[in-house]
Design a protein around this motif. Sequence first.
Motif, PDB file in Angstrom:
ATOM      1  N   THR A  67       0.820  -1.154  -0.009  1.00  0.00           N
ATOM      2  CA  THR A  67      -0.142   0.164   0.012  1.00  0.00           C
ATOM      3  C   THR A  67       0.858   1.483  -0.121  1.00  0.00           C
ATOM      4  N   MET A  68       1.664   1.235   0.987  1.00  0.00           N
ATOM      5  CA  MET A  68       2.775   2.536   0.883  1.00  0.00           C
ATOM      6  C   MET A  68       3.503   2.642  -0.247  1.00  0.00           C
ATOM      7  N   TYR A  69       4.004   1.662  -0.972  1.00  0.00           N
ATOM      8  CA  TYR A  69       4.939   1.680  -2.088  1.00  0.00           C
ATOM      9  C   TYR A  69       3.775   2.213  -3.414  1.00  0.00           C
ATOM     10  N   CYS A  70       2.297   1.959  -3.286  1.00  0.00           N
ATOM     11  CA  CYS A  70       1.508   2.317  -4.414  1.00  0.00           C
ATOM     12  C   CYS A  70       1.060   3.951  -4.166  1.00  0.00           C
ATOM     13  N   VAL A  71       0.839   4.332  -2.638  1.00  0.00           N
ATOM     14  CA  VAL A  71       0.564   5.649  -2.583  1.00  0.00           C
ATOM     15  C   VAL A  71       2.129   6.517  -2.932  1.00  0.00           C
ATOM     16  N   GLN A  84       1.228  10.739   6.548  1.00  0.00           N
ATOM     17  CA  GLN A  84       0.043  10.331   7.603  1.00  0.00           C
ATOM     18  C   GLN A  84      -0.671   8.964   7.416  1.00  0.00           C
ATOM     19  N   LEU A  85      -0.627   8.499   6.284  1.00  0.00           N
ATOM     20  CA  LEU A  85      -1.093   7.156   5.997  1.00  0.00           C
ATOM     21  C   LEU A  85      -0.120   6.328   6.535  1.00  0.00           C
ATOM     22  N   PHE A  86       1.085   6.447   6.575  1.00  0.00           N
ATOM     23  CA  PHE A  86       2.044   5.533   7.097  1.00  0.00           C
ATOM     24  C   PHE A  86       1.777   5.318   8.702  1.00  0.00           C
ATOM     25  N   ILE A  87       1.280   6.575   9.380  1.00  0.00           N
ATOM     26  CA  ILE A  87       1.073   6.693  10.932  1.00  0.00           C
ATOM     27  C   ILE A  87      -0.302   5.694  10.871  1.00  0.00           C
TER      28      ILE A  87
END
Length: 187
Positions: A67-71, A84-87
Amino acid sequence: MSVNWMDLKREIHNEVEKVWFHEPTEVTMSKLGIFPSGAGTNHQYLGNLFFLNADTQAMGWWTIEPTMYCVLGDERFSLDICKQLFIYLNGPIAHLLGDVLEPNCPAPWLNMPKFAYFHDKIVESYATIETKEELRDLLWSWFCYVNRINSWFYTVLPWELGKNLQRKDLNDVQHLADLLGYKLEQQ
């Protein structure tokens, strides 16, 4: 003072090197049923091992990492949103695995204090991260650590307990129905 993301990357990388070939103490404690926090139900720790395996998998290669690599690769998501998404994605699990909450939880809940520690340090380093590429570089090291720990938990999970949980096929179900005097119907 904020943490420099490059220094933190080195710290995480050093931890990865320590645990790559040598089972970490946290994993050894867990596989032996040593949970100073008191985690577990009715003095059993199989559930703890299950959650350690499943949650580290979710934090790494299965859910949060892709997910993080996609965003991070999507121009519609700004650097601030990615941070923020990582948090949001990582924080709850990292803290569940590694927080101490006195007086009821006197030790890291599931023996993983480095998960909460590294998560918080990553967030503290945000002020020094100026590009999505820098965040991706730091998170690559973090996910390498998470995935290695997941590999250890996958290895030590007592899979042999599954020998008593054999899958049933149609012949098995028919045999059980015959023993009980039932007739199976096809639907």
